[in-house]
Write an enzyme that holds these catalytic residues in place. Structure first.
Site, PDB file in Angstrom:
ATOM      1  N   GLY A   1      34.850  31.252  37.109  1.00  0.00           N
ATOM      2  CA  GLY A   1      35.143  31.394  36.001  1.00  0.00           C
ATOM      3  C   GLY A   1      35.264  30.278  34.553  1.00  0.00           C
TER       4      GLY A   1
ATOM      5  CB  SER B   1      30.600  37.024  39.422  1.00  0.00           C
ATOM      6  OG  SER B   1      29.715  36.504  38.150  1.00  0.00           O
TER       7      SER B   1
ATOM      8  CD  GLU C   1      26.765  39.129  38.300  1.00  0.00           C
ATOM      9  OE1 GLU C   1      27.058  38.826  36.767  1.00  0.00           O
ATOM     10  OE2 GLU C   1      27.829  39.126  38.556  1.00  0.00           O
TER      11      GLU C   1
ATOM     12  CG  ASP D   1      24.903  35.540  34.175  1.00  0.00           C
ATOM     13  OD1 ASP D   1      24.955  34.722  33.410  1.00  0.00           O
ATOM     14  OD2 ASP D   1      26.301  34.611  34.320  1.00  0.00           O
TER      15      ASP D   1
END
Length: 397
Positions: free
Chosen positions: A141, A147, A194, A205
């Site tokens: 976060g 992630s 994702e 990412d």
């Protein structure tokens, strides 16, 4: 039957330049962060697949017949080669006992694991009986791609277990990487993971986690930089929560209100990203101190621009003031409004100065990591080559 104990790792990411401007079609530079997520594969009990994610409190195990039956339901609900559908995710939630709409990290991580496991095995064959443990150096976060690093590790491991990609680690090697074609396949499956977690991710990412180094992103097009030096940085988490959605909306509102003022700011951020790309690609792999002043100026200018866009925060101002008192240059990274900042550490920076800066930042209630950017992408390891810290963390689960 899987008979080897191996580990896969993937890096996190930071945005070097281009925050918020990228939403409006400008260039952003994303770089791989040498804080990594590690996934350990170990032969498991026959007929069972187990996963442990100690960082988010997940420890689950399923028998192979149940997973095959669920895979049949997933395939029946739609083409498993496409992005996850609402029906597929609903079936996975029901199977795993996850409430509809649950968005806690443990629920999303479990959902992504099940989806990727079943979709990969539906296309390439059963996942063998293994125990999978995932541990990360990345905080969740914080906008650092945790992630995506998880999804990249999962994709590489599952594809390798099913035989869709090779196991490139030869006997006696400590690390190995996959071919470009195999990395492309890993990236495509990581993006689908994702999608389970974020719904509509940009793909930046997971691409950074796959290829490492640095990437240029503009209008949906992702291009790896030709050459990327390894740069030392101090990464600082202010621990101030922020809403990316609210910050993005605020920038758009300001642009609509003052277009003649704000559009040149966005153009300048775009120019910084492009100039920085040229500088990075011209730098040697291990740059010397004289290469840093221009990068430091880019940091200073862009930080001022981001404050003009309205995405600064007193915590980030404090971060910049503290590091400036030690002759270091910082900027926010990511959405702003709190979150994380990065500080360049030229090679002639004394260890005492770095330590003093870290102490002052921690005294503000911040969390710091001394690390690098430009790190390698997804990598296969022999477990014996991992650091004692990583081995200990994986063993604790």
């Amino acid at each position: 039957m899987w008979a080897r104990e191996l580990a896969v790792s993937a890096p996190g990411k930071v945005i070097l330049h281009g925050e918020h401007a990228v939403v409006l079609g400008k260039v952003a530079l994303a770089v791989a962060l040498d804080l990594r997520t590690f996934l350990r594969l170990r032969p498991g009990a026959e007929g069972r697949l187990s996963v442990s994610l100690p960082g988010v409190g997940v420890r689950r195990s399923w028998d192979t017949p149940s997973l095959r039956a669920l895979r049949g339901r997933i395939a029946a609900d739609g083409d498993e080669s496409k992005s996850p559908s609402i029906e597929q995710l609903d079936a996975l939630r029901e199977f795993a006992g996850i409430a509809a709409g649950a968005s806690a990290p443990d629920s999303l991580a479990t959902l992504a694991f099940l989806y990727m496991c079943l979709a990969v095995s539906a296309k390439y064959g059963d996942v063998p009986s293994v125990d999978i443990v995932v541990w990360s150096e990345l905080p969740t976060g914080a906008g650092l791609g945790s992630s995506a690093a998880y999804a990249v590790c999962l994709a590489a491991a599952l594809l390798m277990l099913c035989g869709a990609i090779s196991c490139p680690l030869q006997e006696g090697q400590s690390t190995a990487r996959w071919t470009e074609e195999e990395l492309t396949l890993i990236n495509s499956w990581a993006f689908r993971g994702e999608q389970v977690i974020h719904g509509n991710p940009s793909g930046v990412d997971n691409a950074v986690g796959t290829w490492g180094g640095a990437l240029r992103y503009q209008a949906g097009k992702i291009t790896p930089l030709k050459r990327v030096p390894t740069l030392r940085i101090l990464l600082t988490n202010t621990k101030v929560p922020r809403s990316t959605k609210v910050l993005v909306a605020g920038v758009k509102e300001k642009i609509l209100k003052f277009p003649a003022i704000m559009n040149p700011v966005l153009d300048s951020i775009d120019a910084i990203s492009q100039e920085c790309q040229s500088v990075l690609e011209a730098m040697p792999a291990n740059p010397s101190p004289e290469h840093y002043p221009v990068l430091e100026e880019f940091f200073d200018i862009n930080q001022h621009h981001l404050n003009v866009l309205g995405v600064g925060h007193p915590s980030l101002d404090r971060l910049c003031q503290v590091t400036a008192s030690h002759s270091l240059h910082s900027k926010l990274t990511g959405a702003g409004g709190g979150g994380c900042g990065i500080t360049l550490l030229p090679p002639d920076t004394s260890p005492l100065a770095v330590e003093a800066a870290k102490q002052d930042l921690c005294a503000c209630g911040f969390e710091c990591w001394e690390t690098k950017i430009g790190a390698p992408g997804v990598t296969l390891h022999s477990c014996s080559s991992l650091s004692a810290q990583v081995l200990h963390a994986l063993a604790q689960s």
